[in-house]
Design an enzyme around this catalytic site. Structure first.
Site, PDB file in Angstrom:
ATOM      1  N   SER A 243       0.854  -1.182   0.000  1.00  0.00           N
ATOM      2  CA  SER A 243       0.000   0.000   0.000  1.00  0.00           C
ATOM      3  C   SER A 243       0.891   1.234   0.000  1.00  0.00           C
ATOM      4  O   SER A 243       2.116   1.125   0.031  1.00  0.00           O
ATOM      5  CB  SER A 243      -0.897   0.005   1.238  1.00  0.00           C
ATOM      6  OG  SER A 243      -0.125   0.354   2.366  1.00  0.00           O
ATOM      7  N   LYS A 244       0.250   2.369  -0.008  1.00  0.00           N
ATOM      8  CA  LYS A 244       0.998   3.630  -0.087  1.00  0.00           C
ATOM      9  C   LYS A 244       2.011   3.788   1.035  1.00  0.00           C
ATOM     10  O   LYS A 244       2.988   4.517   0.891  1.00  0.00           O
ATOM     11  CB  LYS A 244       0.023   4.813  -0.069  1.00  0.00           C
ATOM     12  CG  LYS A 244      -0.619   5.042  -1.419  1.00  0.00           C
ATOM     13  CD  LYS A 244      -1.237   6.421  -1.485  1.00  0.00           C
ATOM     14  CE  LYS A 244      -2.013   6.578  -2.779  1.00  0.00           C
ATOM     15  NZ  LYS A 244      -3.293   7.241  -2.569  1.00  0.00           N
ATOM     16  N   ARG A 245       1.751   3.108   2.155  1.00  0.00           N
ATOM     17  CA  ARG A 245       2.709   3.189   3.269  1.00  0.00           C
ATOM     18  C   ARG A 245       4.096   2.705   2.845  1.00  0.00           C
ATOM     19  O   ARG A 245       5.096   3.087   3.410  1.00  0.00           O
ATOM     20  CB  ARG A 245       2.250   2.311   4.434  1.00  0.00           C
ATOM     21  CG  ARG A 245       1.175   2.914   5.287  1.00  0.00           C
ATOM     22  CD  ARG A 245       0.793   1.946   6.385  1.00  0.00           C
ATOM     23  NE  ARG A 245       0.283   0.696   5.849  1.00  0.00           N
ATOM     24  CZ  ARG A 245       0.805  -0.493   6.095  1.00  0.00           C
ATOM     25  NH1 ARG A 245       1.854  -0.610   6.881  1.00  0.00           N
ATOM     26  NH2 ARG A 245       0.277  -1.574   5.571  1.00  0.00           N
ATOM     27  N   GLY A 247       5.462   3.145  -0.070  1.00  0.00           N
ATOM     28  CA  GLY A 247       5.996   3.933  -1.185  1.00  0.00           C
ATOM     29  C   GLY A 247       4.945   4.010  -2.274  1.00  0.00           C
ATOM     30  O   GLY A 247       3.806   3.595  -2.072  1.00  0.00           O
TER      31      GLY A 247
END
Ligand code: GLU
Length: 469
Positions: A243-245, A247
């Site tokens: 997920s965006k966590r 990158g």
């Protein structure tokens, strides 16, 4: 064996995700290898969440990666009549039924089931209603449910995961048409995959649980059941779903960060697939070598360092003309107009070995194009002082007179060394600073040659007037 027909079927509710791109790539490679057909289908039945912007973003990302389709893009929103007709067919054949249960009733039943520790599932209230009951309910809103076969098992041989078997008792009568008349995913995906003649459905393994339901729909509609292959998920370094966590997860974000599409393609294919210890693959090699037999069964971990390493490789080995054209765009993104500066391809050659991304390359290339160089103060105090004046004066003369090619430039520096009586070590660094603004530019002869005589003389003149002023 009939011709291979595969598809990528994104829902246009956001950008093209790394995971989606990998699914698209695997399908593309399978099609190209078998000289089959790669179909693109936009699954936009969720009218609320689907946007044209997202369709465009997905199409752009696919074309950037070089994943061209042979048929499509098809839009499910253009095919509602077909779906309606198929729902009608199932209703008429008694394989589906209208369900009038209100959402309040269903919620209450679900809660009751959960309270007693049962799996919440539709209890079949409307499954066997008599014709009179339907007539009585004629004015009430309804959904259409598929009559799932409650006995036995549904099994399929997944090309990646092996045999997967579901107990039919686990599957309840799912909704195939909502009360607003729109069809649901599990239904339309079957109608489309069948009508489009797909014989292999290769997709993310988040759809494994949908597959037995879909198989029953194929059977009910009298369609042949295709083969299935479910690709394991991509995880972040903490083994949680990517997920965006972790990158950027959008394909185009990587372009913006200066990645080359071939690096991303090469990286994505190795997320799950392997070919011995090989790491570097061109698209042609992938088309030749890719095989589902070597796609692993367990999830893969996204590794940004490896992607960067591949990008560095492709920058180092890329064609300077092509990279030059790209560099111009990255310079523009940094507010630098390359139009009147040195040939971008020549600039690329001086920076290919020193840049991991095109963004980094553009940062390093900026000095070639700036009208006014910005000098770091410390560097200036050290290298642009009256002590260096004779170097710059001698170089100004030598460069105005020399033949302006590599040998001529080298010769001009010889003249400077002789005239000033200095060693190259004392001349190179101040010159690099004078011409590039910093101490880390590429080799000085290359810089001089690529900058061109006019710019070199201009920069030396400016430096001299600074020192003098
Ligand atoms: N549209 C679905 C999704 O985006 C994919 C459907 C499928 O591959 O069967 O997840």
């Amino acid at each position: 064996m009939s011709e291979l027909r595969v598809r990528f079927a994104p829902s246009p509710t956001g950008y093209l995700h790394i995971g989606g791109a990998r699914t698209a790539l695997f399908n593309f490679l399978m099609a190209r290898q078998a000289q089959g057909t790669f179909i693109l289908r936009i699954e936009d039945t969720d009218v609320e969440r689907s946007t044209q912007e997202s369709v465009d973003a997905i199409l752009n990302a696919m074309s950037w990666l070089g994943l061209s389709c042979d048929e499509g893009p098809f839009y499910q929103s253009d095919r509602f009549d077909l779906y309606k007709q198929k729902v009608q067919q199932l209703l008429e054949e008694g394989k589906a039924y209208k369900c009038y249960c209100s959402s309040e009733e269903l919620d209450a039943k679900r809660e009751a089931a959960m309270a007693s520790g049962d799996k919440p599932r539709y209890d079949g209230t409307c499954r066997e209603l008599a014709d009179e009951e339907h007539e009585k309910n004629a004015n009430r809103p309804y959904v259409v449910r598929f009559k799932t076969c409650p006995e036995g098992e549904t099994s399929f041989n997944d090309r990646i995961k092996g045999t997967i078997t579901f107990n039919n008792a686990e599957l309840d009568d799912m909704i195939i048409q909502r009360s607003d008349g729109t069809p649901t995913y599990n239904f339309v995906v079957v109608v489309d995959d069948a009508e489009m003649g797909l014989n292999l459905v290769l997709r993310g393994d988040d759809h494994v649980n949908n597959t037995p339901r879909q198989i029953q729909i194929y059977q009910a509609l009298g369609y042949p059941v295709p083969e299935f292959a479910h690709v394991p998920m991509i995880l972040g370094s903490d083994k949680k779903r990517l997920s965006k966590r972790h990158g950027a997860t959008s394909v185009m974000a990587y372009r913006d960060m200066g990645y080359l599409p071939e690096a991303l393609v090469n990286y994505l294919v190795r997320l799950g697939w392997s070919h011995g210890d090989d790491e570097i693959f061109s698209m042609d090699e992938l088309i030749e070598k890719f095989s589902l037999d070597h796609v692993g069964r367990s999830a893969s971990v996204f590794n940004p360092e490896k992607l960067l390493w591949l990008n560095e490789h492709y920058i180092k080995t890329g064609d300077p003309q092509r990279l030059g054209a790209l560099l111009v765009e990255y310079l523009a993104a940094q507010g630098i107009d390359a139009k009147n500066g040195p040939d971008p391809a020549a600039v690329v050659v001086t920076l290919q070995d020193r840049s991991k991304t095109l963004v980094e390359m553009a940062e390093k290339a900026a000095f070639y194009y700036q009208d006014v160089l910005i000098y770091d103060e410390q560097v200036q105090e050290k290298f642009l002082t009256p002590e260096q004046r004779p170097i710059f004066e001698a170089l100004l003369d030598a460069l105005s007179e020399c033949v302006f090619d590599h040998a001529g430039i080298e010769n001009a520096f010889q003249v400077v060394l002789e005239r000033t009586g200095l060693k190259f070590g004392k001349v190179g660094q101040p010159t690099r600073v004078a011409l590039s603004g910093g101490t880390s530019a590429p080799g000085i002869y290359e810089v001089v040659e690529v900058l061109g005589r006019g710019r070199c003389l201009e920069r030396l003149t400016t430096v001299l007037s600074r020192i003098n002023g």
